[in-house]
Design an enzyme around this catalytic site. Structure first.
Site, PDB file in Angstrom:
ATOM      1  N   HIS A  58      41.192  46.322  37.418  1.00 15.42           N
ATOM      2  CA  HIS A  58      42.266  46.498  36.439  1.00 15.42           C
ATOM      3  C   HIS A  58      42.127  48.322  37.207  1.00 15.42           C
ATOM      4  CE1 HIS A  58      45.156  47.127  32.483  1.00 15.42           C
ATOM      5  NE2 HIS A  58      45.943  47.909  33.598  1.00 15.42           N
TER       6      HIS A  58
ATOM      7  N   GLU B   8      48.833  45.422  25.738  1.00 13.66           N
ATOM      8  CA  GLU B   8      48.811  47.050  25.249  1.00 13.66           C
ATOM      9  C   GLU B   8      49.136  47.903  24.194  1.00 13.66           C
ATOM     10  OE1 GLU B   8      49.535  48.898  28.427  1.00 13.66           O
ATOM     11  OE2 GLU B   8      48.541  50.454  28.222  1.00 13.66           O
TER      12      GLU B   8
ATOM     13  N   HIS C 286      45.680  50.638  39.017  1.00 15.82           N
ATOM     14  CA  HIS C 286      46.277  51.515  40.515  1.00 15.82           C
ATOM     15  C   HIS C 286      46.428  52.042  40.592  1.00 15.82           C
ATOM     16  CE1 HIS C 286      48.696  49.102  36.679  1.00 15.82           C
ATOM     17  NE2 HIS C 286      47.832  48.883  35.664  1.00 15.82           N
TER      18      HIS C 286
HETATM   19 ZN   LIG Z   1      47.452  49.090  34.183  1.00 16.50          ZN
END
Ligand SMILES: [Zn+2]
Length: 337
Positions: free
Chosen positions: A16, A199, A18
């Site tokens: 995970h 989230e 970015h």
């Molecule tokens: Zn993320």
């Protein structure tokens, strides 16, 4: 502060991450100067000082503004190389790296520059950095799903070396359901599927990602603990959850690391890994996350090894490669026993 020896870290996969979120303030200023782009801060230290967030949206606002410095193929290559260099020091042996094509297309940056810059570096990552990689194209859930489908078709047409798709950006108020067609197209094209869910949003968003998008993996997903039936299901199916505990605290989804649901998720038998999300923005690469979580939750070496093993099990790698990495994790665990 001294840097611990590499053997103090388990080998791990980062699932995970970015790539746009790995932009360090120093590199942001370097690229700004190279491209003649202004940043609303006098220097890297003032930019870093602005990394105090109220919630996901306040982070996304600054994060998106910083992307203005990423213009050329060379910029994306430099960004990717910088991450891999730092990740190797963190003990990362395999990385599944997300990028947000729409964030660049809307700024007029061609898809070829974005994909070419990132993929060109990833191609040599195993030789140059000792890190195997897979690339994931993530779509913005707060944009028109038709645009996501169009971008996916363009990526497929240009034979972009992507292994999977993801869904990210503002979760609250942006349900997964409208992206079912995008995910169905990705599935038909043989791509793997992950999605941010649970989230800031409720556990129902995780169900939607699994049922409507056929997501094979959930990014974050901390809200799952609100729904015992869903916990039982994801345990039975061993759905990987890519947790980012430091990110959760910095974006105030969780009040403190000591209150993070990670221990409850481990206790329930879920397949969970720890990851960095957007390291400079949250002040922690994955080794720092490991240190912080270990200290806050009092994890043992065996528990850290179990999290590292789960990172490889939750990857999109073929089983024989996973087995090789699991043997390395076991060797690390045994060396400290
Ligand atoms: Zn993320």
């Amino acid at each position: 502060m001294t840097t611990p020896a590499p053997s103090s870290r388990p080998p791990r996969a980062e699932l995970h991450l970015h790539i746009e979120g790995t932009l360090e303030p120093d590199l942001a200023f370097e690229l700004a100067a190279r491209n003649g782009v202004g940043l609303p801060y006098p220097d890297p230290a003032s930019l870093r000082a602005a990394y105090e967030f109220e919630d996901l949206q306040s982070f996304l606002d600054l994060y998106s503004a910083n992307m203005a410095v990423l213009r050329t193929e060379a910029d994306f290559a430099d960004l990717t190389r910088a991450y891999l260099t730092r990740a190797a020091r963190a003990g990362v042996r395999h990385a599944e790296i997300s990028f947000d094509p729409q964030a660049h297309l809307v700024r007029g940056v061609p898809l070829e520059a974005v994909v070419g810059g990132i993929a060109g570096v990833l191609e040599r990552s195993e030789a140059d950095h000792g890190i195997s990689t897979l690339l994931i194209a993530a779509f913005h859930r707060d944009r028109d799903p038709a645009d996501a489908l169009d971008v996916l078709e363009r990526l497929l047409a240009m034979r972009a070396p992507i292994a999977g798709v993801g869904l990210d950006n503002a979760e609250v108020g942006n349900p997964a359901a409208p992206f079912a067609d995008v995910y169905a197209r990705a599935e038909a094209a043989g791509l793997r599927r992950t999605a941010h869910a649970g989230e800031e949003g409720p556990a129902a968003n995780i169900r939607d990602a699994l049922d409507l998008l056929h997501a094979e993996r959930i990014d974050h997903g901390i809200a799952v603990v609100q729904d015992p039936d869903l916990v039982a299901r994801v345990v039975a199916q061993q759905i990987p959850f890519t947790l980012c505990p430091v990110s959760n605290v910095r974006l105030r989804a969780v009040p403190a690391l000591a209150e993070h649901p990670l221990p409850a998720m481990i206790e329930a038998g879920m397949l969970v890994s720890i990851n960095s999300d957007d390291p400079p923005y949250f002040g922690a690469y994955v080794d720092d996350v490991d240190d912080a979580v270990t200290a806050a939750l009092g994890l043992t070496r065996d528990q850290r090894a179990a999290l590292a093993a789960a990172s490889f099990r939750g990857s999109f790698l073929p089983p024989e490669r996973v087995a090789g990495y699991l043997a390395d994790v076991e060797a690390w665990r045994a060396a400290g026993a």
